[in-house]
Design a protein around this motif. Structure first.
Motif, PDB file in Angstrom:
ATOM      1  N   VAL A  29       0.736  -1.271  -0.045  1.00  0.00           N
ATOM      2  CA  VAL A  29      -0.129   0.164  -0.003  1.00  0.00           C
ATOM      3  C   VAL A  29       1.022   1.552  -0.151  1.00  0.00           C
ATOM      4  CG1 VAL A  29      -1.986  -1.046   1.279  1.00  0.00           C
ATOM      5  CG2 VAL A  29      -0.345   0.070   2.409  1.00  0.00           C
ATOM      6  N   HIS A  30       2.205   1.079  -0.127  1.00  0.00           N
ATOM      7  CA  HIS A  30       3.123   2.318   0.025  1.00  0.00           C
ATOM      8  C   HIS A  30       2.904   2.848  -1.240  1.00  0.00           C
ATOM      9  CE1 HIS A  30       6.532   4.775   0.328  1.00  0.00           C
ATOM     10  NE2 HIS A  30       6.773   4.478   1.688  1.00  0.00           N
ATOM     11  N   PRO A  31       3.017   4.355  -1.327  1.00  0.00           N
ATOM     12  CA  PRO A  31       2.895   5.055  -2.810  1.00  0.00           C
ATOM     13  C   PRO A  31       4.170   4.782  -3.577  1.00  0.00           C
ATOM     14  CG  PRO A  31       3.307   6.638  -0.834  1.00  0.00           C
ATOM     15  CD  PRO A  31       2.787   5.309  -0.347  1.00  0.00           C
ATOM     16  N   ALA A  32       5.139   4.171  -3.145  1.00  0.00           N
ATOM     17  CA  ALA A  32       6.429   3.979  -3.905  1.00  0.00           C
ATOM     18  C   ALA A  32       6.104   2.517  -4.615  1.00  0.00           C
ATOM     19  CB  ALA A  32       7.618   3.935  -2.917  1.00  0.00           C
ATOM     20  N   PHE A  33       5.495   1.828  -4.291  1.00  0.00           N
ATOM     21  CA  PHE A  33       5.560   0.395  -4.587  1.00  0.00           C
ATOM     22  C   PHE A  33       4.010   0.026  -5.084  1.00  0.00           C
ATOM     23  CE2 PHE A  33       8.601   0.574  -1.057  1.00  0.00           C
ATOM     24  CZ  PHE A  33       9.750   0.891  -1.863  1.00  0.00           C
ATOM     25  N   GLY A  34       2.819   0.481  -4.612  1.00  0.00           N
ATOM     26  CA  GLY A  34       1.629  -0.246  -4.517  1.00  0.00           C
ATOM     27  C   GLY A  34       1.052  -0.654  -5.925  1.00  0.00           C
ATOM     28  N   ARG A  35       1.094   0.660  -6.957  1.00  0.00           N
ATOM     29  CA  ARG A  35       0.447   0.200  -8.246  1.00  0.00           C
ATOM     30  C   ARG A  35       1.526  -0.824  -8.880  1.00  0.00           C
ATOM     31  NH1 ARG A  35      -0.304   6.106  -9.160  1.00  0.00           N
ATOM     32  NH2 ARG A  35      -2.318   6.754  -8.669  1.00  0.00           N
ATOM     33  N   SER A  36       2.643  -0.697  -8.756  1.00  0.00           N
ATOM     34  CA  SER A  36       3.419  -1.895  -9.435  1.00  0.00           C
ATOM     35  C   SER A  36       3.374  -3.080  -9.014  1.00  0.00           C
ATOM     36  CB  SER A  36       5.146  -1.335  -9.416  1.00  0.00           C
ATOM     37  OG  SER A  36       5.238   0.032  -9.888  1.00  0.00           O
ATOM     38  N   ILE A  37       3.172  -3.229  -7.790  1.00  0.00           N
ATOM     39  CA  ILE A  37       2.731  -4.620  -7.201  1.00  0.00           C
ATOM     40  C   ILE A  37       1.493  -4.829  -7.671  1.00  0.00           C
ATOM     41  CG2 ILE A  37       2.025  -5.746  -4.956  1.00  0.00           C
ATOM     42  CD1 ILE A  37       4.230  -4.071  -3.642  1.00  0.00           C
ATOM     43  N   ASP A  38       0.511  -4.140  -7.767  1.00  0.00           N
ATOM     44  CA  ASP A  38      -0.793  -4.387  -8.444  1.00  0.00           C
ATOM     45  C   ASP A  38      -0.539  -5.158  -9.884  1.00  0.00           C
ATOM     46  OD1 ASP A  38      -2.288  -3.366  -6.366  1.00  0.00           O
ATOM     47  OD2 ASP A  38      -2.819  -1.384  -7.639  1.00  0.00           O
ATOM     48  N   THR A  39       0.461  -4.449 -10.423  1.00  0.00           N
ATOM     49  CA  THR A  39       0.813  -4.947 -11.884  1.00  0.00           C
ATOM     50  C   THR A  39       1.590  -6.381 -11.830  1.00  0.00           C
ATOM     51  OG1 THR A  39       1.318  -2.912 -12.675  1.00  0.00           O
ATOM     52  CG2 THR A  39       2.231  -4.962 -13.978  1.00  0.00           C
ATOM     53  N   VAL A  40       2.148  -6.655 -10.734  1.00  0.00           N
ATOM     54  CA  VAL A  40       2.528  -8.242 -10.666  1.00  0.00           C
ATOM     55  C   VAL A  40       1.240  -9.189 -10.215  1.00  0.00           C
ATOM     56  CG1 VAL A  40       4.157  -9.684  -9.055  1.00  0.00           C
ATOM     57  CG2 VAL A  40       4.877  -7.557 -10.018  1.00  0.00           C
ATOM     58  N   CYS A  41       0.620  -8.505  -9.365  1.00  0.00           N
ATOM     59  CA  CYS A  41      -0.551  -9.579  -8.949  1.00  0.00           C
ATOM     60  C   CYS A  41      -1.502  -9.527 -10.137  1.00  0.00           C
ATOM     61  CB  CYS A  41      -1.434  -8.725  -7.866  1.00  0.00           C
ATOM     62  SG  CYS A  41      -0.626  -8.470  -6.234  1.00  0.00           S
ATOM     63  N   SER A 246       3.886   5.218 -13.322  1.00  0.00           N
ATOM     64  CA  SER A 246       3.107   5.001 -12.008  1.00  0.00           C
ATOM     65  C   SER A 246       2.542   3.779 -11.871  1.00  0.00           C
ATOM     66  CB  SER A 246       1.684   5.653 -12.416  1.00  0.00           C
ATOM     67  OG  SER A 246       1.112   5.477 -13.591  1.00  0.00           O
ATOM     68  N   ARG A 247       2.823   2.675 -13.052  1.00  0.00           N
ATOM     69  CA  ARG A 247       2.098   1.341 -12.702  1.00  0.00           C
ATOM     70  C   ARG A 247       3.511   0.166 -12.955  1.00  0.00           C
ATOM     71  NH1 ARG A 247      -2.068   0.884 -17.087  1.00  0.00           N
ATOM     72  NH2 ARG A 247      -0.774   2.131 -18.287  1.00  0.00           N
ATOM     73  N   PHE A 248       4.142   0.727 -13.707  1.00  0.00           N
ATOM     74  CA  PHE A 248       5.531  -0.508 -14.166  1.00  0.00           C
ATOM     75  C   PHE A 248       6.893  -0.220 -13.647  1.00  0.00           C
ATOM     76  CE2 PHE A 248       2.349  -0.115 -17.942  1.00  0.00           C
ATOM     77  CZ  PHE A 248       1.415  -1.198 -17.378  1.00  0.00           C
ATOM     78  N   ASP A 249       6.906   0.614 -12.424  1.00  0.00           N
ATOM     79  CA  ASP A 249       8.269   0.831 -12.215  1.00  0.00           C
ATOM     80  C   ASP A 249       8.683  -0.253 -11.099  1.00  0.00           C
ATOM     81  OD1 ASP A 249      10.666   1.759 -11.191  1.00  0.00           O
ATOM     82  OD2 ASP A 249       9.610   3.227  -9.591  1.00  0.00           O
ATOM     83  N   GLU A 250       9.511  -1.384 -11.563  1.00  0.00           N
ATOM     84  CA  GLU A 250       9.744  -2.681 -10.716  1.00  0.00           C
ATOM     85  C   GLU A 250      10.595  -2.336  -9.814  1.00  0.00           C
ATOM     86  OE1 GLU A 250      11.681  -5.446 -13.360  1.00  0.00           O
ATOM     87  OE2 GLU A 250      12.885  -3.854 -14.316  1.00  0.00           O
TER      88      GLU A 250
END
Length: 478
Positions: A29-41, A246-250
């Motif tokens: 849920v951290h703003p540095a990682f959350g959306r990219s984790i959504d991509t992996v999920c 915003s979505r693909f920063d691994e």
């Protein structure tokens, strides 16, 4: 099959991730990682979706259904089927996740295919590898790896190799396992991975046996610190303004090991410089993992050439001969890589009962694409001109009716209205010119090592005898 929610929950494990001077309590849920984790999920949801089952799953050697990223191909058709699955997966992130879960899965699968190399040296370590492959594949783990020593890890003239202490090394061992202390790079995707494969791909000199180990451990192992680089996701003001960052920063990270214990059942190489090198190059591991990288890059270039064509259409320049020439060259570059991937498969060879990609075709592609990618990006920037710079500061400008009127007048296009033109050029900039895009150019230029590394692999695997024999035959003909 593992789902996205399963993966998300697995990351709430107390791992020690640090960014901006603080430890992160929950990376999901951290703003540095959350959306990219959504991509992996989302990748795991795609793989577990019933309608994708034939493409994305296969049976392992024990008859258990697994994600095809862990497949051990026995025939050319197996290899092609797996490539189709990897392509399907990579389309979700347009090839911008360089260390998506299928990369290190390919590495571990390649090690398992070459387990005979380990068995010849140490049957106990080989058994650990076999058990781990089965566990990781049936659990569908997301692994990252750290296989390079920190760049600051340089000896002074006259220093003995044993004095080098920055790189992670084995400092103790006992009945419970080995103890690792030091640092490793570059854990791309490490923040959102389940486990990490720690070893050294660089040549090691006599006296550096403490660096010659190979092991896997969970990312929440006590004593393991994950030091994240700056997050491009966190700096993205919105998905509209930074659709890729915003979505693909691994993400990438330095891993610091503070006397970390790794049990023997997770150690594949110990105190053996020769086996440490052989694990990559005498087994299918290196070629299999980089074959995955070429599949991903092919998807990425296919996406980028689409960006190039649309730039020309939006700018109304597609009919210009010079623009069509550029587009034709870019299309040829994509076609070349597509053919090279097919060639790796068509020229593949048996390794025991397995069928693996052709080594030299793979290293040829790596050598060429290291130089191709930055040139590719430069040509897209030439096509775009100033259009990717003179854009509204953010999507909030477009929410102001007065400003939106000005935007309509200044963002004209023959094929798009002003809002869609802005949206497209925001996407193009995030692919070719933003800080996120710059990192990707650097990544594609160096993920395989400095340019001499793939060139040396190409030299090593080329059939020189065939070429020199042709020369000798010509010389003997007159």
């Amino acid at each position: 099959m593992k789902t996205g929610e399963h993966h998300r929950e697995s990351l709430r494990d107390g791992r020690a991730v640090y960014i901006n001077g603080e430890r992160v309590p929950d990376v999901t849920v951290h703003p540095a990682f959350g959306r990219s984790i959504d991509t992996v999920c989302a990748l795991y949801d795609i793989a577990s979706d019933e309608q994708n089952r034939d493409l994305m799953t296969c049976k392992n050697e024990a008859g258990v259904t697994i994600n095809r990223i862990w497949q051990l191909p026995h025939t050319h058709s197996d290899l092609v089927k797996r490539r189709e699955a990897l392509e399907f997966w990579s389309m979700h992130h347009a090839g911008f996740f360089g260390r998506s879960p299928d990369h290190v899965a390919s590495c571990i699968s390649g090690l398992y295919m070459g387990r005979d190399i380990f068995e010849a040296v140490d049957p106990a370590r080989a058994a650990a590898l076999v058990d781990y492959y089965r566990y990781a594949s049936e659990s569908d783990l997301f692994l990252t790896y750290v296989i390079i020593n920190p760049q600051g890890d340089v000896r002074n003239p006259g220093d003995q190799p044993s004095t080098r202490r920055i790189a992670a090394s084995v400092v103790d061992q006992g009945p419970s396992g080995i103890v690792i202390d030091g640092a490793k790079m570059l854990a791309s995707g490490g923040v959102m991975a389940n486990e990490v494969f720690v070893t050294c791909i660089q040549p090691l000199a006599p006296g550096e046996e403490a660096l010659a180990f190979s092991a896997v451990l969970p990312m929440n192992t006590p004593g393991l610190r994950i030091l994240s680089r700056k997050s491009y996701e966190e700096g993205a003001s919105s998905v509209f303004d930074n659709p890729m960052a915003s979505r693909f920063d691994e993400n990438d990270a330095i891993l610091v090991f503070e006397n970390v214990t790794v049990p023997w059942e997770r150690v594949f190489v110990h105190n053996d410089r020769d086996l440490c090198a052989k694990q990559f190059f005498a087994t299918p591991a290196h070629v299999y993992q980089n074959y995955q990288a070429m599949i991903r890059l092919k998807t990425k270039l296919t996406f980028l050439v689409g960006i190039a064509r649309k730039i020309a259409q939006v700018n109304g320049t597609e009919r210009l001969p010079s623009v069509r020439e550029t587009l034709g060259q870019l299309a040829a570059d994509v076609g070349m890589l597509d053919a090279m991937v097919a060639g790796m498969e068509a020229k593949g060879a048996s390794y025991g009962s397995y069928f693996i990609p052709d080594h030299h075709s793979l290293y040829s592609a790596q050598t060429i694409t290291q130089k191709l990618y930055p040139r590719f990006i430069e040509q897209l920037r030439d096509l775009a001109g100033g259009g990717v710079i003179m854009l509204p500061s953010s999507s909030k400008d477009m929410e102001n009716p007065e400003m939106m009127e000005w935007i309509r007048k200044t963002q004209a296009s023959p094929v798009l209205d002003a809002a869609d033109r802005v949206k497209f050029f925001k996407l193009a900039w995030d692919c070719i010119g933003s800080e996120f895009a710059s990192r990707h150019t650097q990544y594609e230029m160096f993920y395989a090592g400095a340019s001499f590394v793939p060139k040396n692999h190409s030299f090593r695997t080329f059939d020189w005898d065939r070429s020199t024999t042709l020369v000798d035959q010509m010389l003997s003909s007159y």
